[in-house]
Design a protein around this motif. Sequence first.
Motif, short mmCIF file in Angstrom:
data_model
loop_
_atom_site.label_atom_id
_atom_site.label_comp_id
_atom_site.label_asym_id
_atom_site.label_seq_id
_atom_site.Cartn_x
_atom_site.Cartn_y
_atom_site.Cartn_z
N UNK A 94 75.41 29.34 41.77
CA UNK A 94 76.68 29.32 41.09
C UNK A 94 77.72 30.05 41.93
N UNK A 95 78.92 29.51 41.95
CA UNK A 95 80.00 30.03 42.76
C UNK A 95 81.24 30.14 41.87
N UNK A 96 82.26 30.84 42.34
CA UNK A 96 83.47 30.90 41.55
C UNK A 96 84.15 32.25 41.60
N UNK A 97 84.75 32.63 40.47
CA UNK A 97 85.56 33.84 40.37
C UNK A 97 85.21 34.60 39.10
N UNK A 98 85.13 35.92 39.21
CA UNK A 98 84.90 36.76 38.04
C UNK A 98 85.82 37.97 38.12
N UNK A 99 86.91 37.92 37.37
CA UNK A 99 87.87 39.02 37.35
C UNK A 99 87.59 40.00 36.22
N UNK A 100 86.65 39.68 35.37
CA UNK A 100 86.27 40.60 34.31
C UNK A 100 85.63 41.86 34.91
N UNK A 135 87.73 35.28 33.15
CA UNK A 135 89.04 35.93 33.23
C UNK A 135 89.78 35.56 34.51
N UNK A 136 89.56 34.33 34.98
CA UNK A 136 90.16 33.89 36.24
C UNK A 136 90.59 32.43 36.15
#
Length: 260
Positions: A94-100, A135-136
Amino acid sequence: MELFDSHSHYNDEKFKDDLDEIIKSTYDSGVTTLMCIGYNVESSKKAIEISNKYDFIYVACGISPNDIEQASLDDLKEIEEMARNNSKVLAIGEIGLDYYWEKDEEKRKIQKEFFKKQIELANDLDLPIVIHTRDAYIDTINILKEFPCKNTGIFHCCPLNNELIKDGVKLGYYISFSGVITFKNSKPEQAVLNVPIDKILIETDSPYLAPEPYRGSRNDSTKVIEVARKLSEIHKISLEEMCEITCNNARKVYKLTKDI
């Protein structure tokens, strides 16, 4: 009645003592296909090892946003090598963004760079992607617009964010729901109904997010039927029909044919 758990982590330490037993009970429960998802180099290797032992388990390899701080660009070369050399690897993720979890702007920039590079890798390998976003929303959608994955992919354990779902579907992505939609305070109805029936998937995210009535316990794929049950209630169709729909959708996005 067949079930397809589109996202699980049997490469997690929480399964080290009874993995074979759990996987057998999973298949016996009607889960005839599942994806074991990597989140860094070691977990991706472990997922491949597990898949080589069980015909009905397939793999996604990738570096998640929450594992980037311990990763390097050389790790992406290892991910590429794994994906090129193993027919069981059906996606990058899994890839992506986590701003939490990540508040530092410079580290968020690094997340974005890894996201883009892994989309590029998926395109080179002609694979879909499995997206983690938390959160992104805006940055995730903007990157997918600017750096599209030609095989699209899946928003895994998709947040119940109506705008994110609408934009994701508009870009051609599938939306995967987890046990979160069964939680008593989740109110998932509108989010679920914003997903076309041919773009909806089910997952456990095992060993996390066990659905009701198992909330708080270790999750496993035998419980994915509870997610399908909740979706069938919201869509007002039979459980059997929802299982068939989500199974067919998962096979389509992962390009999984019977002869693989």
